[in-house]
Design a protein around this motif. Structure first.
Motif, PDB file in Angstrom:
ATOM      1  N   ASP A  22      88.169 -11.627  -2.189  1.00  0.00           N
ATOM      2  CA  ASP A  22      87.546 -12.011  -0.918  1.00  0.00           C
ATOM      3  C   ASP A  22      86.223 -12.714  -1.217  1.00  0.00           C
ATOM      4  O   ASP A  22      85.197 -12.070  -1.415  1.00  0.00           O
ATOM      5  N   PRO A  23      86.213 -14.041  -1.250  1.00  0.00           N
ATOM      6  CA  PRO A  23      84.992 -14.768  -1.601  1.00  0.00           C
ATOM      7  C   PRO A  23      83.845 -14.582  -0.622  1.00  0.00           C
ATOM      8  O   PRO A  23      82.701 -14.893  -0.956  1.00  0.00           O
ATOM      9  N   ASP A  24      84.139 -14.070   0.566  1.00  0.00           N
ATOM     10  CA  ASP A  24      83.066 -13.813   1.538  1.00  0.00           C
ATOM     11  C   ASP A  24      82.559 -12.377   1.492  1.00  0.00           C
ATOM     12  O   ASP A  24      81.749 -11.972   2.329  1.00  0.00           O
ATOM     13  N   ALA A  25      83.038 -11.602   0.516  1.00  0.00           N
ATOM     14  CA  ALA A  25      82.530 -10.238   0.326  1.00  0.00           C
ATOM     15  C   ALA A  25      81.227 -10.289  -0.463  1.00  0.00           C
ATOM     16  O   ALA A  25      80.909 -11.279  -1.115  1.00  0.00           O
ATOM     17  N   ARG A  26      80.478  -9.200  -0.405  1.00  0.00           N
ATOM     18  CA  ARG A  26      79.220  -9.108  -1.148  1.00  0.00           C
ATOM     19  C   ARG A  26      79.086  -7.708  -1.733  1.00  0.00           C
ATOM     20  O   ARG A  26      79.505  -6.718  -1.128  1.00  0.00           O
ATOM     21  N   PHE A  27      78.469  -7.634  -2.908  1.00  0.00           N
ATOM     22  CA  PHE A  27      78.150  -6.340  -3.493  1.00  0.00           C
ATOM     23  C   PHE A  27      76.966  -5.731  -2.752  1.00  0.00           C
ATOM     24  O   PHE A  27      76.021  -6.432  -2.372  1.00  0.00           O
ATOM     25  N   LEU A  28      77.005  -4.424  -2.576  1.00  0.00           N
ATOM     26  CA  LEU A  28      75.929  -3.691  -1.903  1.00  0.00           C
ATOM     27  C   LEU A  28      75.337  -2.678  -2.867  1.00  0.00           C
ATOM     28  O   LEU A  28      76.040  -1.811  -3.378  1.00  0.00           O
ATOM     29  N   GLY A  29      74.039  -2.810  -3.135  1.00  0.00           N
ATOM     30  CA  GLY A  29      73.334  -1.813  -3.928  1.00  0.00           C
ATOM     31  C   GLY A  29      72.538  -0.923  -2.988  1.00  0.00           C
ATOM     32  O   GLY A  29      73.082  -0.113  -2.248  1.00  0.00           O
ATOM     33  N   GLY A  30      71.220  -1.100  -2.975  1.00  0.00           N
ATOM     34  CA  GLY A  30      70.395  -0.339  -2.035  1.00  0.00           C
ATOM     35  C   GLY A  30      70.401  -0.931  -0.642  1.00  0.00           C
ATOM     36  O   GLY A  30      70.081  -0.248   0.331  1.00  0.00           O
ATOM     37  N   GLY A  31      70.711  -2.226  -0.542  1.00  0.00           N
ATOM     38  CA  GLY A  31      70.779  -2.875   0.764  1.00  0.00           C
ATOM     39  C   GLY A  31      69.437  -3.223   1.373  1.00  0.00           C
ATOM     40  O   GLY A  31      69.374  -3.639   2.526  1.00  0.00           O
ATOM     41  N   THR A  32      68.342  -3.110   0.605  1.00  0.00           N
ATOM     42  CA  THR A  32      67.021  -3.312   1.193  1.00  0.00           C
ATOM     43  C   THR A  32      66.748  -4.765   1.553  1.00  0.00           C
ATOM     44  O   THR A  32      65.841  -5.044   2.346  1.00  0.00           O
ATOM     45  N   ASN A  33      67.493  -5.700   0.997  1.00  0.00           N
ATOM     46  CA  ASN A  33      67.380  -7.104   1.377  1.00  0.00           C
ATOM     47  C   ASN A  33      68.627  -7.573   2.131  1.00  0.00           C
ATOM     48  O   ASN A  33      68.543  -8.191   3.185  1.00  0.00           O
ATOM     49  N   LEU A  34      69.801  -7.256   1.599  1.00  0.00           N
ATOM     50  CA  LEU A  34      71.043  -7.735   2.196  1.00  0.00           C
ATOM     51  C   LEU A  34      71.223  -7.269   3.638  1.00  0.00           C
ATOM     52  O   LEU A  34      71.594  -8.058   4.513  1.00  0.00           O
ATOM     53  N   VAL A  35      70.965  -6.013   3.903  1.00  0.00           N
ATOM     54  CA  VAL A  35      71.160  -5.497   5.260  1.00  0.00           C
ATOM     55  C   VAL A  35      70.221  -6.189   6.245  1.00  0.00           C
ATOM     56  O   VAL A  35      70.615  -6.511   7.374  1.00  0.00           O
ATOM     57  N   VAL A  51      78.386  -0.554  -4.801  1.00  0.00           N
ATOM     58  CA  VAL A  51      78.433  -0.344  -6.257  1.00  0.00           C
ATOM     59  C   VAL A  51      77.520   0.781  -6.709  1.00  0.00           C
ATOM     60  O   VAL A  51      77.338   0.993  -7.912  1.00  0.00           O
ATOM     61  N   ARG A  52      76.968   1.545  -5.780  1.00  0.00           N
ATOM     62  CA  ARG A  52      75.985   2.562  -6.161  1.00  0.00           C
ATOM     63  C   ARG A  52      76.580   3.682  -7.008  1.00  0.00           C
ATOM     64  O   ARG A  52      75.843   4.348  -7.750  1.00  0.00           O
ATOM     65  N   GLU A  53      77.885   3.917  -6.917  1.00  0.00           N
ATOM     66  CA  GLU A  53      78.484   5.001  -7.701  1.00  0.00           C
ATOM     67  C   GLU A  53      79.044   4.531  -9.035  1.00  0.00           C
ATOM     68  O   GLU A  53      79.642   5.325  -9.767  1.00  0.00           O
ATOM     69  N   LEU A  54      78.857   3.284  -9.377  1.00  0.00           N
ATOM     70  CA  LEU A  54      79.313   2.807 -10.685  1.00  0.00           C
ATOM     71  C   LEU A  54      78.431   3.412 -11.780  1.00  0.00           C
ATOM     72  O   LEU A  54      77.252   3.700 -11.557  1.00  0.00           O
ATOM     73  N   ASN A 105      62.953   3.903  -3.758  1.00  0.00           N
ATOM     74  CA  ASN A 105      63.988   4.922  -3.941  1.00  0.00           C
ATOM     75  C   ASN A 105      65.390   4.377  -3.670  1.00  0.00           C
ATOM     76  O   ASN A 105      66.381   4.940  -4.150  1.00  0.00           O
ATOM     77  N   MET A 106      65.487   3.310  -2.891  1.00  0.00           N
ATOM     78  CA  MET A 106      66.776   2.719  -2.548  1.00  0.00           C
ATOM     79  C   MET A 106      67.088   1.473  -3.371  1.00  0.00           C
ATOM     80  O   MET A 106      68.221   1.266  -3.804  1.00  0.00           O
ATOM     81  N   ALA A 107      66.102   0.623  -3.571  1.00  0.00           N
ATOM     82  CA  ALA A 107      66.323  -0.678  -4.198  1.00  0.00           C
ATOM     83  C   ALA A 107      66.785  -0.522  -5.644  1.00  0.00           C
ATOM     84  O   ALA A 107      66.346   0.377  -6.364  1.00  0.00           O
ATOM     85  N   THR A 108      67.661  -1.424  -6.078  1.00  0.00           N
ATOM     86  CA  THR A 108      68.218  -1.367  -7.423  1.00  0.00           C
ATOM     87  C   THR A 108      67.739  -2.555  -8.258  1.00  0.00           C
ATOM     88  O   THR A 108      67.295  -3.578  -7.719  1.00  0.00           O
ATOM     89  N   VAL A 109      67.864  -2.413  -9.568  1.00  0.00           N
ATOM     90  CA  VAL A 109      67.452  -3.471 -10.485  1.00  0.00           C
ATOM     91  C   VAL A 109      68.261  -4.744 -10.247  1.00  0.00           C
ATOM     92  O   VAL A 109      67.720  -5.850 -10.144  1.00  0.00           O
ATOM     93  N   GLY A 110      69.588  -4.608 -10.152  1.00  0.00           N
ATOM     94  CA  GLY A 110      70.423  -5.775  -9.924  1.00  0.00           C
ATOM     95  C   GLY A 110      70.122  -6.448  -8.604  1.00  0.00           C
ATOM     96  O   GLY A 110      70.033  -7.682  -8.522  1.00  0.00           O
ATOM     97  N   GLY A 111      69.932  -5.658  -7.567  1.00  0.00           N
ATOM     98  CA  GLY A 111      69.619  -6.211  -6.262  1.00  0.00           C
ATOM     99  C   GLY A 111      68.270  -6.894  -6.232  1.00  0.00           C
ATOM    100  O   GLY A 111      68.086  -7.916  -5.551  1.00  0.00           O
ATOM    101  N   ASN A 112      67.307  -6.348  -6.959  1.00  0.00           N
ATOM    102  CA  ASN A 112      65.976  -6.951  -7.013  1.00  0.00           C
ATOM    103  C   ASN A 112      66.054  -8.373  -7.555  1.00  0.00           C
ATOM    104  O   ASN A 112      65.413  -9.290  -7.034  1.00  0.00           O
ATOM    105  N   LEU A 113      66.849  -8.570  -8.592  1.00  0.00           N
ATOM    106  CA  LEU A 113      66.973  -9.898  -9.180  1.00  0.00           C
ATOM    107  C   LEU A 113      67.609 -10.895  -8.221  1.00  0.00           C
ATOM    108  O   LEU A 113      67.329 -12.099  -8.284  1.00  0.00           O
ATOM    109  N   LEU A 114      68.472 -10.397  -7.335  1.00  0.00           N
ATOM    110  CA  LEU A 114      69.231 -11.287  -6.451  1.00  0.00           C
ATOM    111  C   LEU A 114      68.639 -11.393  -5.057  1.00  0.00           C
ATOM    112  O   LEU A 114      69.233 -12.033  -4.186  1.00  0.00           O
ATOM    113  N   GLN A 115      67.479 -10.793  -4.811  1.00  0.00           N
ATOM    114  CA  GLN A 115      66.922 -10.862  -3.465  1.00  0.00           C
ATOM    115  C   GLN A 115      66.590 -12.305  -3.107  1.00  0.00           C
ATOM    116  O   GLN A 115      66.277 -13.129  -3.973  1.00  0.00           O
TER     117      GLN A 115
END
Length: 330
Positions: A22-35, A51-54, A105-115
């Protein structure tokens, strides 16, 4: 908000497969930017793959003496890790400067790079924006741009990257690791973010559907003598109007090794390689630091309302490097 599906991934291969289907799907980490972007209509994914439980939440030494940081490590855990604090203190300082405790406490390393950028024209769907709608224009060039780019911008986009963490990682030669359906890959952070050019909507060199799995820091002795300094428009948590990550090794009054990166001045964390070259083997004093900053900032092309950033960054470089040099002399 557009209706979307939700799936919690339990292994890396499964997460990558879900996004590939699904090319319109997105990974969700902490969601502090995406949401936030979903609420404003900037992002409209059809599905969120959580992906938080990976098993990507560890920080461990590498065989060569560096550190491997998992993509789902929270910003709080990264900043508090004893080896990060001891060996890469500027990284801890950058993370702590980046957001409140609740967000860390919510934000992730991967998500930070992609904000995504916090440019007001990007986040307002009623406005044109080449990042959001390619070819629609960049109203910031003639509009509100006091906190926009002075380095590496183009007529197509003058937005800045908001990450504090990314600035420290850029100074320390970090490498981003990722997984695709075709296997794993690696990107030095220097190559991770793409130049703006005429395609500002293409922000990273990640292959389509790739999942960031971690960040690797090389063994870097100079990083133990480092500092992150951030200037913002208010004392509480806010995005930078200018920042510097610096590491300095001084021996007998001469610069033996140095790392320098700027934040909030370009569309990506800006590695100040021209300044580093000017500093190598030079006296560790304020005049040298100022000359090195001037050499780096000679390429700046400020807009009418953000020329102050040139002076701000020059002063930041001199202040931070002087403090590190004085500490080395004690």
């Amino acid at each position: 908000m557009r209706e979307f599906g939700y799936h919690r991934a339990h292994d890396v291969a499964g997460a990558v497969a879900l996004l590939g289907a699904d090319p319109d799907a997105r990974f969700l980490g902490g969601g502090t930017n995406l949401v936030d972007l979903m609420k404003t209509g900037v992002a409209r994914p059809t599905r969120l793959v959580d992906v938080r439980e990976l098993p990507l939440d560890g920080i461990e030494p590498t065989e060569d003496g560096g550190l491997r940081i998992g993509a789902t490590v929270t910003n709080s855990d990264l900043a508090a890790h004893p080896e990060v604090r001891r060996r890469y203190p500027a990284l801890t300082q950058a993370v702590l400067a980046g957001a409140s405790g609740q967000l860390r406490n919510m934000a992730t390393v991967g998500g930070n790079l992609l904000q995504r950028t916090r440019c007001g024209y990007f986040t307002d769907v009623s406005q044109p924006c080449n990042k959001r709608v390619p070819g629609s224009g960049c109203p910031a060039v003639q509009g509100v741009h006091h906190n926009h780019a002075i380095l590496g911008a183009s007529e197509h986009c003058v937005a800045v990257h908001p990450s504090d963490m990314g600035v420290a990682l850029a100074a320390f030669d970090a490498v981003v690791t990722y997984e695709t359906a075709g296997g794993p890959g690696r990107l030095p952070l220097a190559d991770f973010y793409l130049p703006v050019g005429d395609t500002p909507h293409r922000e990273t060199a990640l292959p389509a559907g790739a999942l960031i799995t971690g960040v690797t820091l090389p063994p870097l002795p100079v990083a133990a003598h480092s500092r992150y300094r951030k200037v913002r428009e208010r004392a509480s948590y806010a995005f930078a109007i200018g920042s510097v990550a610096a590491a300095l090794d001084v021996r007998d009054g001469v610069v033996h090794d140095v790392r320098l990166a700027f934040g909030a001045v370009a569309s990506r964390p800006w590695r100040a390689r021209t300044a580093e070259q000017a500093l190598a083997g030079a006296p560790a004093d304020a005049d040298t630091f100022a000359a090195a900053a001037d050499a780096e900032l000679a390429a700046a092309k400020p807009l009418p309302d953000n020329g102050y950033k040139v002076t701000l960054m020059r002063n930041l470089v001199v202040a931070v490097l002087t403090e590190l040099a004085e500490e080395a002399a004690r």
